[in-house]
Enzyme design. Sequence first.
Site, PDB file in Angstrom:
ATOM      1  N   TYR B 152       0.899  -1.179  -0.083  1.00  0.00           N
ATOM      2  CA  TYR B 152      -0.105   0.128  -0.212  1.00  0.00           C
ATOM      3  C   TYR B 152       0.869   1.252  -0.037  1.00  0.00           C
ATOM      4  CZ  TYR B 152      -4.947  -0.602   0.430  1.00  0.00           C
ATOM      5  OH  TYR B 152      -6.303  -0.633   0.302  1.00  0.00           O
ATOM      6  N   GLU B 159       2.259   6.359  -7.287  1.00  0.00           N
ATOM      7  CA  GLU B 159       1.307   7.114  -7.695  1.00  0.00           C
ATOM      8  C   GLU B 159       1.359   8.670  -7.274  1.00  0.00           C
ATOM      9  OE1 GLU B 159      -2.631   6.068  -6.171  1.00  0.00           O
ATOM     10  OE2 GLU B 159      -1.892   3.802  -6.447  1.00  0.00           O
TER      11      GLU B 159
END
Lengths: 306, 230
Positions: B152, B159
Amino acid sequence: MSTLQLNKAVVFFEVEILDAKTKDKLCFLDKVRTLFFSFHWYPARQSIRLDPKGKSLKDEDVLQHLPVGTTATFYFRDLGAQISWVTVFLTEYTGPLVLYLMFYFRVSFIYAPKYDFTTSKHWVVHLACMCHSFHFMKRLLETLFVHRFSHGTMPLRNIFKNCTYYWGFAAWMAYYVNHPLYTPPIYGEQQIRLALIIFLFCQIGNFSIHIALRNLRPPGSKTRKIPYPTKNPFTWIFLLVSCPNYTYELGAWFGFTLMTQCLPVAFFTLVGFIQMTVWAKGKHRSYLKEFRDYPPLRSPILPFIL
Amino acid sequence: HYEEAYGEARLKCPHVALKQHRKPGFFWWLVLAMAMMRFYIQKGTHKGLYRSIARTLKFFQTFALLEVGHCALGIVRTSVIVTGVQVCSRIFMVWFVTNSIRQIQNEESVILFLVVWTMTEITRYSYYTFNLLHHLPYFIKWARYNLFIVLYPLGVAGELLTIYAALPFVRRSGMYSMRLPNKYNVSFDYYYCLIVFMLSYIPLFPQLFFHMLRQRRRVLHGEVIVEKDD
């Protein structure tokens, strides 16, 4: 339903409720836990119901008329911190009024410094400011003097949600309408004139409906009746619509959109339309459920359409 | 053996349609993983890798919208909002960042989040598929509820770094933006939109992460977590 765990010895109370005048014993409560008498759970926050997942009992409900035997079981639910409707309405309507004026007068830090405290050269911008301010002043005055609310309070978190919505949109719209680089409507004077007529017509209509709804209900009561057209022509729309106040409100914002020709305003009108349609459908459904003889020709918000 | 198990499951499991959807999803991510590995082995560099898998990625990433539908219908026991947020952010990344801004397609951060997404999704789909077949190997369960702790944050880093790298190009080209004056009296600046998008990770990422941590405690350690609204 919050679950309570008491590991220590519990103190139980016996409570007697007597009539203040006659001193007759009205009821006797045995084995009452102390927690229930905390001032934390004021009446507006209490929801008493016959079924844990069911609807709340009303203040007016009488024990004898409820479908219970000689031993009744009620379920208590804490509705959370409550705030009065009047407070919420006043707060959420004052914001847009003040914010729009701040943008209109081009207070510092909003636009480039060279535009501070200047005025727009387009007369439609002045007209829009008057209309917007009039609209929210009307809403504030109606909240104080016209509306009769069936519920006294709503959950506290609603005020944050509602204020974000109204204040946010007001700021977004006001920024563009009062911007130094604002472009007036394409069709000029004709468009603005038509828009103003629609706007004023719907404001009067909306006010007429609010008065008509107020007159349905005598002061202090919470009775519900079917609204019918009165002598005022603006209320004749009751023949076709269950919630004409929303219809007129939509019309007013449509007029404002036409007047300003601003996409954020159009967006606000659209979102408001969706929300009001949801409310109108709910209201329409509850009218149909409550009244056998409800006029069949009526639609929730738009005649024959919606 | 798989066919046998599948046949048996057909009789027991009512959600056969779901399984049939799961298999393609699993398949696509596997295909993607293999395509990426093959490219890297053949070319020895990650430059141009994105271009080679772009179409496949866009295609089935959009299909992931069905995931949200499944949650909404209650077929899968994951929160609609959690899945919805994840799917939306992925679609935004794929369509509005890497697809539109060519200059950043060879960045390392792109490979980072692609690898993370691939690993996460393969683990997740394996978990769902084996779960539906009532034949779940412990290592898959372990993987699903432990790998995310590393994946995660890495995925988020990938991103965010990608968007950050894209910012100067967006600013210079003024893409997807609209300036005043115009007849609609509105303006939109994609540059600031991206910045707001990046900032939204601050409230959203911890919520998703702690949601997964709670799931982990419940599934792996059998702890009973009392949810706030009951």
